[in-house]
Design a protein around this motif. Structure first.
Motif, PDB file in Angstrom:
ATOM      1  N   THR A   1       0.814  -1.217   0.000  1.00  0.00           N
ATOM      2  CA  THR A   1       0.000   0.000   0.000  1.00  0.00           C
ATOM      3  C   THR A   1       0.845   1.262   0.000  1.00  0.00           C
ATOM      4  OG1 THR A   1      -1.697  -1.175   1.235  1.00  0.00           O
ATOM      5  CG2 THR A   1      -1.824   1.228   1.219  1.00  0.00           C
TER       6      THR A   1
ATOM      7  N   ALA B   1       0.422   3.794  -3.180  1.00  0.00           N
ATOM      8  CA  ALA B   1      -0.160   5.128  -2.989  1.00  0.00           C
ATOM      9  C   ALA B   1       0.583   6.186  -3.788  1.00  0.00           C
ATOM     10  CB  ALA B   1      -0.167   5.483  -1.504  1.00  0.00           C
TER      11      ALA B   1
ATOM     12  N   ASN C   1       1.259   7.164  -6.938  1.00  0.00           N
ATOM     13  CA  ASN C   1       0.777   6.829  -8.278  1.00  0.00           C
ATOM     14  C   ASN C   1       1.830   7.034  -9.365  1.00  0.00           C
ATOM     15  OD1 ASN C   1      -1.675   6.138  -7.227  1.00  0.00           O
ATOM     16  ND2 ASN C   1      -2.570   8.166  -7.525  1.00  0.00           N
TER      17      ASN C   1
ATOM     18  N   ARG D   1      -5.295  -2.657  -4.601  1.00  0.00           N
ATOM     19  CA  ARG D   1      -5.978  -1.357  -4.476  1.00  0.00           C
ATOM     20  C   ARG D   1      -6.084  -0.740  -5.875  1.00  0.00           C
ATOM     21  NH1 ARG D   1      -6.234   0.704   0.643  1.00  0.00           N
ATOM     22  NH2 ARG D   1      -6.247   2.824  -0.224  1.00  0.00           N
TER      23      ARG D   1
ATOM     24  N   ASP E   1      -5.307   2.874  -6.817  1.00  0.00           N
ATOM     25  CA  ASP E   1      -3.903   3.261  -6.790  1.00  0.00           C
ATOM     26  C   ASP E   1      -3.150   2.818  -8.049  1.00  0.00           C
ATOM     27  OD1 ASP E   1      -4.205   4.417  -4.331  1.00  0.00           O
ATOM     28  OD2 ASP E   1      -3.685   2.579  -3.231  1.00  0.00           O
TER      29      ASP E   1
END
Length: 631
Positions: A43, A47, A49, A78, A81
């Motif tokens: 993550t 995050a 990008n 995710r 993302d």
């Protein structure tokens, strides 16, 4: 960089789109790198990008075998993302049927293309990574070659047009450069009028700085409009082609835009510089014209406006150089004179430069004089004629001296000569000479035009002086049309009641103008009226005439005969050749020899022919028998 579609088409990679329509939707998506799918599961990294933009992720499909595992994987990835990733490869899949539906739906929802490969993650990465690296290196080499080609084209004399032509061919379309008003400056192949009209509103948006660039989809073309350059004045580049612009072409256009702006700015600055040089050249020419007319105060005002000051005493040089190289030689003259000289491009002779050098004394003038002599000696086809040191008000006389010296310089190995001074006949005629001149030119001096737009007395006098000095070249010095010159000369003939085609008349009028340029001297011993023949009938003028022709009288008799015949034939070569029984070229060669003997110019104006006419006139009158003289 390689695209997703290009990688799928590489059969050795065994890549397949899960959804066949993704080939159309995402085939042109660029791929910068390939990475293992652990990045997507982290993550903290996901995050960020930008770190995944244009990256192709590889995930093991085994993690998604079975419904429970698939649901777990769908929760771990995710998807928001993953915005901007090139795509996701499911490694270890034998085909598309084994891909969980949940992944397909999620990927479609977030715009992420899914692909399969039968290899496991390390094997898939080992296959794909070298292909991406190889393609990137190829594109870098191609990009470098394109930049070199553009730089080479931009450096050529017609660089702007050549660069636009090259760009249009690379994109298989149009390339147009427009100015800040939206007016096309350059275009290749030709200005697409209809296309520019269709894109007119978007071009105005870029022109008015509402946007830096715009992409327009027209009826049959895709156009990109971008402002080039970050300084004013800016220009607008419009490129258009039938198909959309892929990433490599967009990069190429951006690179070309930078070079186009630099080249355009260079040409704009060069154009502005030429305009400034032209304006300064006209001002220098105007100052020279005023000096030749004796208007010292007007000439000083012009030169001071240009940030220069004319010296009180000057030596006039005429530098003759090869045709088409006058600007180069002007720079050389400026360099060798240290910027001290006033250099003017002659308005009459396209190969001549007129150099007005400050000359307070012979000693002070020596270094500059030597520099110009060295220039002539080191440059084939370059000749230099130097006059005597004269007061600024006598610049016209200094110019004639330099012109006569130039005629000598053409015939000697040093290619540089200085005027050998002889006494001016106007100084021998006394105050009576000025009174005779006033009477001879009175109709011209008192003339007042009936219409305001017609030339007045001063203009007609300047026209006559210029024509006597340069003949038809007076049109260039006076900046008038040849028909205007002819009309003025006919008007002068009517006023003075004379025939200007007659060389004897020309010599009298030129002498009268020279006498008027002298400062008036009043004495009570001179009669009120006197004829020219009386003025010329003195021991001083006889000595002057003998001195002018002595070198010819001591040399070959045929040279003296040729000069006399040429003058009596109104300085016409064809008539002279006919009388002497020679060809025109042979007659010209003789006159060139006579120029060398006399150290004076005869064939080219300003010519010493007028002084020669007066010299023969004085000697011939002295040779007449008494009764013939009375008659």
């Amino acid at each position: 960089m390689p695209t997703l579609g290009a990688l799928v088409r590489r059969s050795e990679l065994c890549l397949r789109f899960v959804d066949g329509e993704d080939a159309l939707r995402y085939g042109e998506r660029p791929v910068e790198a390939v990475a293992e799918g652990a990045w997507a599961m982290d993550t903290a990294i996901a995050a960020r990008n930008d770190s995944l933009r244009n990256v192709l992720l590889i995930l093991p499909v085994a993690d998604h075998a079975g419904s429970g595992e698939a649901q777990k994987a769908g929760k771990l990835i995710r998807w928001p993302d993953l915005e901007g990733v090139a795509g996701v490869i499911l490694a270890g899949s034998a085909g598309c049927d084994g891909v969980p539906e949940e992944l397909v739906v999620a990927a479609r929802r977030y715009g992420v293309p899914l692909l399969t490969v039968p290899d496991d993650v390390p094997q898939a990465w080992a296959r794909i990574f070298p292909v991406i690296r190889q393609e990137q290196q190829r594109e870098l080499r191609q990009h470098a070659d394109q930049l070199k080609a553009m730089q080479r084209l931009a450096m050529e004399p017609d660089g702007l047009r050549r660069l636009l032509r090259w760009l249009a061919r690379q994109i298989s379309g149009y390339a147009v450069l427009v100015d800040s008003t939206g007016t096309p400056l350059y275009s290749f192949p030709e200005a697409p009028v209809e296309l520019l009209a269709q894109a007119g509103e978007d071009i105005q948006r870029v022109v008015t700085k509402r946007t830096r660039s715009a992409a327009v989809y027209l009826k049959s073309q895709v156009a990109h409009i971008l402002s080039i350059g970050g300084e004013e004045p800016s220009a607008i580049l419009v490129v258009a082609r039938e198909a959309p612009f892929p990433s490599p072409l967009r990069s190429l256009v951006a690179d070309a835009a930078s070079l186009l702006w630099l080249r355009w700015r260079v040409e704009e600055l060069g154009r502005h510089g030429r305009q400034v040089d032209l304006a300064e050249g006209h001002s220098r020419e105007a100052a020279l014209h005023l000096l030749m007319l004796g208007n010292i105060h007007g000439a000083r005002r012009v030169t001071e406006a240009l940030g220069s000051r004319l010296p009180d005493f000057t030596r006039v040089y005429i530098v003759e150089c090869p045709a088409g190289l006058r600007d180069d030689y002007a720079g050389m003259c400026s360099d060798v004179t240290g910027g001290r000289a006033w250099i003017v491009r002659c308005p009459v002779y396209a190969r001549h430069l007129i150099v007005l050098a400050p000359a307070d004394s012979e000693e002070a003038d020596a270094p500059l004089d030597q520099a110009l002599r060295t220039l002539a000696a080191s440059r084939p086809g370059c000749y230099v004629g130097a006059g005597q040191i004269v007061a600024l008000r006598d610049t016209a006389a200094g110019y004639e001296q330099a012109f006569h010296a130039l005629a000598v310089a053409r015939g000697i190995p040093a290619r540089c000569a200085t005027f050998s001074s002889r006494e001016d006949i106007t100084a021998l005629l006394g105050p009576g000479g000025r009174r005779w001149a006033m009477k001879a030119l009175r109709p011209l001096l008192v003339y007042r035009p009936e219409r305001r737009q017609d030339p007045d007395s001063e203009e007609l006098r300047a026209t006559l002086a210029s024509w006597l000095a340069f003949y038809n070249g007076a049109t260039k010095q006076l900046k008038i049309h040849r028909n205007t010159l002819s009309a003025r000369l006919r008007h002068i003939e009517r006023l003075l009641g004379c025939d200007l085609s007659d060389l004897r008349t020309q010599s009298e009028l030129q002498l009268a103008l020279r006498l008027l340029d002298q400062s008036p001297r009043h004495t009570m011993s001179e009669p009120d009226e006197v004829t020219l023949d009386v003025l010329l009938d003195t021991p001083e003028t006889l000595h002057w005439a003998q001195a002018h022709l002595s070198s010819l009288r001591k040399g070959e008799p045929r040279l003296l005969e040729t000069l006399r015949t040429w003058l009596s034939s109104n300085a016409r070569l064809d008539m002279t050749a006919s009388v002497l029984g020679l060809s025109v070229p042979a007659t010209r060669k003789r006159l060139v020899r006579i120029e060398g003997v006399l150290a004076r110019s005869l064939l080219n104006a300003p010519s010493a022919r007028y002084d020669m006419v007066l010299a023969f006139r004085i000697l011939d009158r002295r040779a007449m028998p008494p009764k013939q003289e009375i008659a």
